[in-house]
Structure formats: structure tokens, C-alpha cells
Motif scaffolding. Structure first.
Motif, mmCIF file in Angstrom:
data_model
loop_
_atom_site.group_PDB
_atom_site.id
_atom_site.type_symbol
_atom_site.label_atom_id
_atom_site.label_comp_id
_atom_site.label_asym_id
_atom_site.label_seq_id
_atom_site.Cartn_x
_atom_site.Cartn_y
_atom_site.Cartn_z
ATOM 1 N N ALA A 1 -16.923 37.534 140.453
ATOM 2 C CA ALA A 1 -17.745 36.409 140.888
ATOM 3 C C ALA A 1 -18.612 35.969 139.713
ATOM 4 O O ALA A 1 -18.779 34.795 139.446
ATOM 5 N N VAL A 2 -19.213 36.941 139.015
ATOM 6 C CA VAL A 2 -19.925 36.671 137.774
ATOM 7 C C VAL A 2 -19.082 37.281 136.680
ATOM 8 O O VAL A 2 -18.923 38.484 136.615
ATOM 9 N N LYS A 3 -18.552 36.476 135.795
ATOM 10 C CA LYS A 3 -17.435 36.932 134.976
ATOM 11 C C LYS A 3 -17.741 37.839 133.801
ATOM 12 O O LYS A 3 -16.968 38.733 133.532
ATOM 13 N N PRO A 4 -18.855 37.655 133.020
ATOM 14 C CA PRO A 4 -19.026 38.527 131.865
ATOM 15 C C PRO A 4 -19.074 39.996 132.237
ATOM 16 O O PRO A 4 -19.384 40.355 133.348
ATOM 17 N N VAL A 5 -18.796 40.844 131.263
ATOM 18 C CA VAL A 5 -18.651 42.278 131.468
ATOM 19 C C VAL A 5 -19.865 42.908 132.104
ATOM 20 O O VAL A 5 -20.975 42.555 131.839
ATOM 21 N N GLY A 6 -19.620 43.856 132.953
ATOM 22 C CA GLY A 6 -20.694 44.584 133.612
ATOM 23 C C GLY A 6 -21.152 43.956 134.912
ATOM 24 O O GLY A 6 -21.980 44.504 135.626
ATOM 25 N N THR A 7 -20.605 42.772 135.254
ATOM 26 C CA THR A 7 -21.053 42.089 136.474
ATOM 27 C C THR A 7 -19.870 41.688 137.334
ATOM 28 O O THR A 7 -19.891 40.672 138.006
ATOM 29 N N ILE A 8 -18.805 42.491 137.309
ATOM 30 C CA ILE A 8 -17.585 42.138 138.025
ATOM 31 C C ILE A 8 -17.700 42.449 139.513
ATOM 32 O O ILE A 8 -18.077 43.521 139.906
ATOM 33 N N GLU A 9 -17.352 41.473 140.343
ATOM 34 C CA GLU A 9 -17.367 41.646 141.788
ATOM 35 C C GLU A 9 -15.971 41.459 142.356
ATOM 36 O O GLU A 9 -15.024 41.312 141.608
ATOM 37 N N VAL B 1 -18.458 37.705 116.723
ATOM 38 C CA VAL B 1 -18.898 38.110 118.060
ATOM 39 C C VAL B 1 -18.168 39.385 118.494
ATOM 40 O O VAL B 1 -16.985 39.560 118.213
ATOM 41 N N GLY B 2 -18.879 40.273 119.199
ATOM 42 C CA GLY B 2 -18.242 41.478 119.726
ATOM 43 C C GLY B 2 -18.115 42.565 118.683
ATOM 44 O O GLY B 2 -18.823 42.596 117.676
ATOM 45 N N PRO C 1 -4.877 44.352 125.270
ATOM 46 C CA PRO C 1 -4.885 43.039 125.919
ATOM 47 C C PRO C 1 -6.314 42.540 126.149
ATOM 48 O O PRO C 1 -7.196 43.307 126.546
ATOM 49 N N GLY C 2 -6.520 41.263 125.890
ATOM 50 C CA GLY C 2 -7.839 40.667 126.053
ATOM 51 C C GLY C 2 -8.612 40.552 124.758
ATOM 52 O O GLY C 2 -9.562 39.758 124.660
ATOM 53 N N ASP C 3 -8.242 41.336 123.742
ATOM 54 C CA ASP C 3 -8.917 41.249 122.445
ATOM 55 C C ASP C 3 -8.597 39.910 121.782
ATOM 56 O O ASP C 3 -7.542 39.312 122.026
ATOM 57 N N SER D 1 -0.791 37.052 107.558
ATOM 58 C CA SER D 1 -2.087 36.375 107.621
ATOM 59 C C SER D 1 -3.098 37.042 108.550
ATOM 60 O O SER D 1 -4.245 36.577 108.652
ATOM 61 N N PHE D 2 -2.706 38.134 109.238
ATOM 62 C CA PHE D 2 -3.629 38.818 110.150
ATOM 63 C C PHE D 2 -4.889 39.267 109.398
ATOM 64 O O PHE D 2 -4.810 39.839 108.314
ATOM 65 N N ALA D 3 -6.058 39.026 110.000
ATOM 66 C CA ALA D 3 -7.336 39.376 109.360
ATOM 67 C C ALA D 3 -8.090 40.473 110.098
ATOM 68 O O ALA D 3 -8.478 41.473 109.514
ATOM 69 N N GLN D 4 -8.285 40.298 111.415
ATOM 70 C CA GLN D 4 -9.028 41.292 112.186
ATOM 71 C C GLN D 4 -8.864 41.041 113.675
ATOM 72 O O GLN D 4 -8.336 40.017 114.096
ATOM 73 N N ALA D 5 -9.341 42.011 114.476
ATOM 74 C CA ALA D 5 -9.347 41.873 115.937
ATOM 75 C C ALA D 5 -10.741 42.229 116.439
ATOM 76 O O ALA D 5 -11.369 43.164 115.937
ATOM 77 N N ASN D 6 -11.194 41.475 117.436
ATOM 78 C CA ASN D 6 -12.531 41.719 118.009
ATOM 79 C C ASN D 6 -12.423 41.928 119.513
ATOM 80 O O ASN D 6 -11.641 41.264 120.193
ATOM 81 N N ARG D 7 -13.229 42.853 120.013
ATOM 82 C CA ARG D 7 -13.348 43.041 121.460
ATOM 83 C C ARG D 7 -14.671 42.428 121.879
ATOM 84 O O ARG D 7 -15.737 42.870 121.472
ATOM 85 N N VAL D 8 -14.607 41.384 122.697
ATOM 86 C CA VAL D 8 -15.826 40.630 123.030
ATOM 87 C C VAL D 8 -16.341 40.935 124.438
ATOM 88 O O VAL D 8 -17.365 40.403 124.850
ATOM 89 N N PHE D 9 -15.601 41.752 125.207
ATOM 90 C CA PHE D 9 -16.093 42.130 126.538
ATOM 91 C C PHE D 9 -15.617 43.518 126.889
ATOM 92 O O PHE D 9 -14.770 44.088 126.188
#
Length: 211
Positions: free
Chosen positions: A57-65, A140-141, A151-153, A203-211
Motif C-alpha cells: 500500500a505504501v511502496k518504499p522499503v520497510g512499509t509493505i502492506e 543512490v542506494g 532482481p530489482g537492482d 560497458s557495464f559499470a556498477q549495480a546499485n540496490r536502492v530498496f
């Protein structure tokens, strides 16, 4: 006779190109190849594992319903099976809804979008704000190592010989050392590509986990 041989040759080349292509360019193609997450309650799961998640319901991490949404995870993707959160699943499903949308510089709608436009539009759907440019997004992240990509990164690239990050995508699947990501390419619009393709491998540079 010459005309017949020419037609036969063209047909053989077309079939060959189609069978060897690992790029997914549309939602229907993703569904055919078993890469699309949404499934109906009647779809067979003989070779896939069906999982029921709750939509936030509230999407960012830690607030999943909890509201129900369905996905399937490939059996050979152990990393996805163990790390895919509710938010991850919904983000990937939302991104795949844009498969086939054409590339448009600075675009953020179904009439056209660029790489960072796709990512920001998808995350905005879940009230999750990200910087507009891929270069700023890369700040970010948390940066994750290539072997820990899940998946999701977000994955970032320095394409066309650039010395700075100028391209971004969302990881949709990980199988061993290969990860597949959805992105908006300048030549083919929103597609799913693989890091094993020479262009993206280089050309790959990096991967970030944002949530």
C-alpha cells in the motif's frame, strides 16, 4: 529457379536470426519466453514455481502492506527465489508493462521514454522517487558486487566509449553469472537484454540496490 533460391535463402536467414536472438522486445514475446511475471490462476506451473505475494500500500522499503498479486519465479533462479520481495516483484512487473515502447529522449510516457525515464516512471508508480539522470541515479542506494546482483537492482553502463555513467536498467532475472535487465535502448526502445551481450559486457559499470 533463381528467385526461388533467393526466397529460400532469405527465409533461412530470418529463421536463424530469430532463433539466436536473446533480446525481448515486447510483452507478448516476454510471455512466450516465460519471462513475464503475471500469471492467471489457471496457468500451468509444471516447470515454474507459483508464488502469491502481497502488493504494498505504501511502496518504499520497510512499509509493505498486503493486497494480493501473483507472480512466477523460474526454478533455475535460486537468487530470485530467495531475495525477491513484494516490492521487487511489483517493480519488475510494472517495468515489463512498458516492453515495446519506443525510445524518446527525455520521454517518460508510453509514447516514448529514455533509459532513466523508464526507471523513474516505474518507481514513481510506487511513490519511490529517484533522480532523473542515470548518472545521479548511480549515487543512490548501495553499490553491490557483480556476483551479488539480484532482481530489482539497478544496473549502470558507460556506453559508446563514455567515461561517465549514461545508461541504466532494472534487473529482472539472474541465472548464474548472467543477469537480464529491462531498459530503453536508443535503437529498439524498451527491451530485455543480457549482460552476456558483448556491448553490455564491455560497458557495464556498477549495480546499485536502492530498496
Amino acid at each position: 529457379m533463381k528467385r526461388f533460391l533467393f526466397i529460400a535463402l532469405v527465409g533461412a536467414v530470418m529463421v536463424s536470426c530469430k532463433s539466436n536472438s536473446g533480446i525481448v522486445t515486447s510483452k507478448s514475446e516476454a510471455k512466450r519466453k516465460g519471462m513475464y511475471s503475471k500469471v492467471s490462476s489457471t496457468q500451468s506451473t509444471n516447470t515454474m514455481e507459483a508464488v502469491t505475494f502481497k502488493k504494498p500500500a505504501v511502496k518504499p522499503v520497510g512499509t509493505i502492506e498486503n493486497t494480493t498479486s501473483e507472480i512466477i519465479l523460474s526454478e533455475n533462479n535460486a537468487k530470485a527465489n530467495t531475495t525477491a520481495s513484494v516490492f521487487t516483484v511489483d517493480v519488475i512487473n510494472e517495468a515489463k508493462n512498458y516492453l515495446g515502447v519506443r525510445y524518446k529522449f527525455a520521454g517518460t510516457t508510453r509514447s516514448g521514454m529514455d533509459c532513466s525515464g523508464l526507471v523513474t516512471t516505474v518507481f514513481k508508480e510506487f511513490d519511490f522517487s529517484l533522480p532523473r539522470s542515470s548518472r545521479d541515479m548511480a549515487k543512490v542506494g548501495t553499490v553491490v558486487t557483480k556476483k551479488n546482483i539480484a532482481p530489482g537492482d539497478l544496473v549502470f553502463f558507460k556506453t559508446n566509449g563514455r567515461s561517465v555513467i549514461n545508461h541504466v536498467g532494472i534487473v529482472v532475472d539472474v541465472i548464474g553469472d548472467e543477469f537480464k535487465f529491462i531498459h530503453s535502448s536508443t535503437s529498439r526502445g524498451v527491451i530485455i537484454s543480457s549482460n552476456t551481450e558483448p556491448y553490455y559486457k564491455k560497458s557495464f559499470a556498477q549495480a546499485n540496490r536502492v530498496f
